[in-house]
Design an enzyme around this catalytic site. Structure first.
Site, mmCIF file in Angstrom:
data_model
loop_
_atom_site.group_PDB
_atom_site.id
_atom_site.type_symbol
_atom_site.label_atom_id
_atom_site.label_comp_id
_atom_site.label_asym_id
_atom_site.label_seq_id
_atom_site.Cartn_x
_atom_site.Cartn_y
_atom_site.Cartn_z
ATOM 1 N N ILE A 32 0.873 -1.172 0.000
ATOM 2 C CA ILE A 32 0.000 0.000 0.000
ATOM 3 C C ILE A 32 0.912 1.223 0.000
ATOM 4 O O ILE A 32 1.764 1.351 0.882
ATOM 5 C CB ILE A 32 -0.892 0.014 1.261
ATOM 6 C CG1 ILE A 32 -1.749 -1.248 1.345
ATOM 7 C CG2 ILE A 32 -1.751 1.266 1.278
ATOM 8 C CD1 ILE A 32 -2.483 -1.408 2.669
ATOM 9 N N GLY A 33 0.765 2.092 -0.998
ATOM 10 C CA GLY A 33 1.638 3.266 -1.131
ATOM 11 C C GLY A 33 2.754 2.953 -2.110
ATOM 12 O O GLY A 33 3.729 2.295 -1.776
ATOM 13 N N GLY B 185 4.376 5.362 -3.934
ATOM 14 C CA GLY B 185 5.405 6.409 -3.877
ATOM 15 C C GLY B 185 5.176 7.453 -4.950
ATOM 16 O O GLY B 185 4.514 7.204 -5.960
ATOM 17 N N SER C 132 9.872 0.786 -4.875
ATOM 18 C CA SER C 132 9.816 -0.410 -4.014
ATOM 19 C C SER C 132 9.163 -1.580 -4.750
ATOM 20 O O SER C 132 9.497 -2.739 -4.487
ATOM 21 C CB SER C 132 9.104 -0.108 -2.701
ATOM 22 O OG SER C 132 7.815 0.356 -2.947
ATOM 23 N N ASP D 130 -2.267 2.623 -4.780
ATOM 24 C CA ASP D 130 -2.049 4.038 -4.481
ATOM 25 C C ASP D 130 -3.324 4.817 -4.759
ATOM 26 O O ASP D 130 -4.138 4.429 -5.595
ATOM 27 C CB ASP D 130 -0.895 4.602 -5.311
ATOM 28 C CG ASP D 130 -0.204 5.774 -4.614
ATOM 29 O OD1 ASP D 130 0.901 5.562 -4.067
ATOM 30 O OD2 ASP D 130 -0.779 6.885 -4.604
ATOM 31 N N ASP E 201 2.694 1.100 3.502
ATOM 32 C CA ASP E 201 3.568 2.280 3.443
ATOM 33 C C ASP E 201 2.794 3.377 2.700
ATOM 34 O O ASP E 201 3.292 4.000 1.790
ATOM 35 C CB ASP E 201 4.882 1.925 2.710
ATOM 36 C CG ASP E 201 5.881 3.079 2.728
ATOM 37 O OD1 ASP E 201 5.752 3.973 3.582
ATOM 38 O OD2 ASP E 201 6.799 3.087 1.879
ATOM 39 N N HIS F 217 -0.038 6.714 6.168
ATOM 40 C CA HIS F 217 0.435 6.702 7.563
ATOM 41 C C HIS F 217 -0.491 7.484 8.491
ATOM 42 O O HIS F 217 -0.129 7.781 9.633
ATOM 43 C CB HIS F 217 1.883 7.198 7.686
ATOM 44 C CG HIS F 217 2.833 6.430 6.806
ATOM 45 N ND1 HIS F 217 2.993 5.068 6.912
ATOM 46 C CD2 HIS F 217 3.632 6.821 5.778
ATOM 47 C CE1 HIS F 217 3.857 4.664 6.005
ATOM 48 N NE2 HIS F 217 4.248 5.700 5.286
ATOM 49 N N GLU G 4 4.748 0.222 8.235
ATOM 50 C CA GLU G 4 5.910 1.122 8.346
ATOM 51 C C GLU G 4 5.502 2.448 9.001
ATOM 52 O O GLU G 4 4.326 2.797 9.025
ATOM 53 C CB GLU G 4 6.475 1.431 6.950
ATOM 54 C CG GLU G 4 7.115 0.232 6.269
ATOM 55 C CD GLU G 4 7.854 0.618 4.981
ATOM 56 O OE1 GLU G 4 7.998 1.829 4.699
ATOM 57 O OE2 GLU G 4 8.271 -0.311 4.254
ATOM 58 N N ASP G 5 6.489 3.170 9.440
ATOM 59 C CA ASP G 5 6.333 4.555 9.925
ATOM 60 C C ASP G 5 5.351 4.686 11.085
ATOM 61 O O ASP G 5 4.448 5.546 11.077
ATOM 62 C CB ASP G 5 5.944 5.482 8.757
ATOM 63 C CG ASP G 5 7.091 5.647 7.765
ATOM 64 O OD1 ASP G 5 8.103 4.932 7.915
ATOM 65 O OD2 ASP G 5 6.977 6.482 6.858
HETATM 66 C C1 LIG Z 1 5.755 7.036 1.379
HETATM 67 S S1 LIG Z 1 5.050 6.880 -0.210
HETATM 68 C C2 LIG Z 1 5.355 5.185 -0.577
HETATM 69 C C3 LIG Z 1 6.803 4.876 -0.829
HETATM 70 C C4 LIG Z 1 7.068 3.511 -1.418
HETATM 71 N N1 LIG Z 1 6.306 2.470 -0.753
HETATM 72 C C5 LIG Z 1 8.569 3.180 -1.328
HETATM 73 O O1 LIG Z 1 8.978 2.412 -0.415
HETATM 74 O O2 LIG Z 1 9.316 3.680 -2.163
HETATM 75 C C6 LIG Z 1 3.346 6.936 0.183
HETATM 76 C C7 LIG Z 1 2.383 6.749 -0.984
HETATM 77 O O3 LIG Z 1 1.093 6.487 -0.412
HETATM 78 C C8 LIG Z 1 0.092 7.052 -1.240
HETATM 79 N N2 LIG Z 1 -1.151 7.283 -0.454
HETATM 80 C C9 LIG Z 1 -1.441 8.333 0.350
HETATM 81 N N3 LIG Z 1 -2.678 8.186 0.886
HETATM 82 C C10 LIG Z 1 -3.171 7.022 0.408
HETATM 83 C C11 LIG Z 1 -4.416 6.325 0.569
HETATM 84 N N4 LIG Z 1 -5.387 6.809 1.357
HETATM 85 N N5 LIG Z 1 -4.583 5.155 -0.080
HETATM 86 C C12 LIG Z 1 -3.611 4.657 -0.879
HETATM 87 N N6 LIG Z 1 -2.410 5.271 -1.075
HETATM 88 C C13 LIG Z 1 -2.202 6.448 -0.447
HETATM 89 C C14 LIG Z 1 0.732 8.338 -1.742
HETATM 90 O O4 LIG Z 1 0.126 8.767 -2.947
HETATM 91 C C15 LIG Z 1 2.203 7.950 -1.902
HETATM 92 O O5 LIG Z 1 2.495 7.638 -3.235
#
Ligand SMILES: C[S@@+](CC[C@H](N)C(=O)[O-])C[C@H]1O[C@@H](n2cnc3c(N)ncnc32)[C@H](O)[C@@H]1O
Length: 394
Positions: A204-205, A207, A217, A234, A275, A278, A303-304
């Site tokens: 999840i996420g 990036g 990732s 995402d 991820d 958060h 994470e986080d």
């Molecule tokens: C910290 S980045 C992820 C980094 C990636 N996992 C890495 O390790 O390189 C967080 C991502 O979560 C997505 N995000 C934020 N809120 C979200 C939500 N409610 N549902 C799904 N994705 C979300 C953002 O768009 C962003 O791309």
């Protein structure tokens, strides 16, 4: 884009890599050498590390099956991605030949199975005349060295073995190692036993948020799990990242209906990593929805966890993470793990997490939750102090 037929072929290759010669034969017969070679070459190109040679060279990769041969040439030079070019034997400085079955086993079979002589390699054309030999000798220090380096790069791509996860995270641009987080050593330890399995992993996420495509990732997991299928979720559309063994999905991690439908379509997942936003509420919603759908024997990673203390993420102030935070969830899971010990009242019907959380491994800002069967009983009742008191024991 990857269509359903290609996904089905990749799944068959993953199974056949650990299967019998007959399974590989049937697969090659059904799909044809050219189509199988196309998928294998794409995988090899993905797995190749960055070329070290500064003199550009082409290396041929030949696949054989029965009496058939399918060859491509790969252009390699430092600072450029490895790419497939039309094969022209004059420019090819090294040739690596595998049987198609041999390369399928290397790419998708267990990484620890012993293999020797499953390929042949020849360098530079044999000189027919002394003048050509002299020419070759002057080339030795440049072209031969470059061909040797490029061949090593190709061979590194023809294997399931993967570099250290920290190195992969830098190579593909994930922030899981360095740039504030030091997570990869923990991932190496907990993910080691899944490495050779045909796992389904959801992160999840992806990036990049709204601005960039991200996806570092997802590529890191694809390289780390040579037999794995990687799914990324995402809020923003990152479907351009979809490629063999990677599927990018668009959805909100705080929407239980979406998550359930998505997990039913693409799961069951062996490994889930949160991820995403958060935001504490989102982390809890995703866990409550997806953990019951994780395959027994799998892991759910968050994470986080530091956002459990950040007010703008719905966290608590005062140094004690409250019950509505991600760390509140972690503490609750430790209570669930011990449900057979609960007294007043004892648990008669365990919840999903009570019945299936078998381990909670917490680190700084990171937790791994194990899914299995949590049925170990409490101590026998005859050991209770009350029983001994009633019997007059001191
Ligand atoms: C910290 S980045 C992820 C980094 C990636 N996992 C890495 O390790 O390189 C967080 C991502 O979560 C997505 N995000 C934020 N809120 C979200 C939500 N409610 N549902 C799904 N994705 C979300 C953002 O768009 C962003 O791309």
């Amino acid at each position: 884009m990857v269509d359903a037929a290609e996904n089905a072929l990749i799944r068959r290759l993953i199974r056949a890599g650990a299967g019998t010669d007959d399974e590989i034969d049937v697969l090659l017969k059904d799909a044809g050498l050219a189509e199988v070679a196309r998928v294998l070459v794409e995988e090899v190109v993905f797995r190749c590390p960055e070329p070290a040679n500064t003199t550009p060279v082409e290396v041929a990769l030949d696949l054989t099956h029965g009496g058939e041969r399918h060859g491509v040439a790969l252009r390699m030079v430092r600072d450029e991605p490895v790419r497939v070019v039309a094969e022209e034997s004059a420019r090819v400085r090294s040739r690596v030949t595998f049987t198609a079955a041999g390369l399928i086993r290397r790419l998708y079979g267990p990484t620890d199975s012993p293999r020797t002589g499953d390929f042949t390699n020849s360098f530079l054309p044999t000189p027919e005349d002394p003048a050509r030999l002299r020419e070759l000798l002057t080339e030795m220090n440049t072209v031969l060295r470059a061909a040797a380096q490029a061949t090593a790069t190709l061979m590194a791509g023809c294997t399931g073995r993967r570099p250290d996860l920290g190195e992969l995270s830098i190579r593909y641009g994930s922030d899981k190692w360095a740039s504030f987080h030091w997570y990869t050593a923990h991932y190496e330890r907990h993910f080691a036993r899944y490495r050779d399995r045909p796992v389904r992993i959801l992160e999840i996420g992806i990036g990049g948020f709204e601005d960039d495509l991200g996806g570092g990732s997802l590529k890191m997991w694809k390289r780390f799990f040579p037999r794995g299928e990687v799914f990324g979720l995402d809020l923003y559309d990152k479907t351009a990242l979809t490629e063999p063994r990677i599927t990018a999905l668009v959805g909100d991690q705080n929407d239980p209906e979406y998550l359930t439908a998505m997990a039913r379509e693409h799961g069951p997942f062996d490994l889930v990593i949160d991820d995403g936003s958060h935001v504490n509420e989102h982390v809890r919603t995703s866990f409550r929805t997806l953990f019951p759908l994780v395959r027994p024997g799998g892991l759910y990673v968050i994470e986080d966890l530091q956002t459990a203390y950040f007010g703008d993420f719905g966290g608590s102030s005062g140094g004690v993470a409250g019950p509505d935070t991600s760390l509140g969830l972690v503490k609750e899971l430790i209570d669930d793990l011990h449900h057979r010990e609960h007294r007043d009242p004892a648990v008669s019907r365990p919840t999903v997490t009570q019945a299936t959380v078998t381990g909670v491994h917490a680190y700084h800002n990171l937790v791994f939750v194990e899914k299995g069967t949590n049925g170990e009983d409490t101590l026998p009742t005859w050991m209770d102090a009350d029983v001994w008191t009633a019997l007059g024991a001191k």
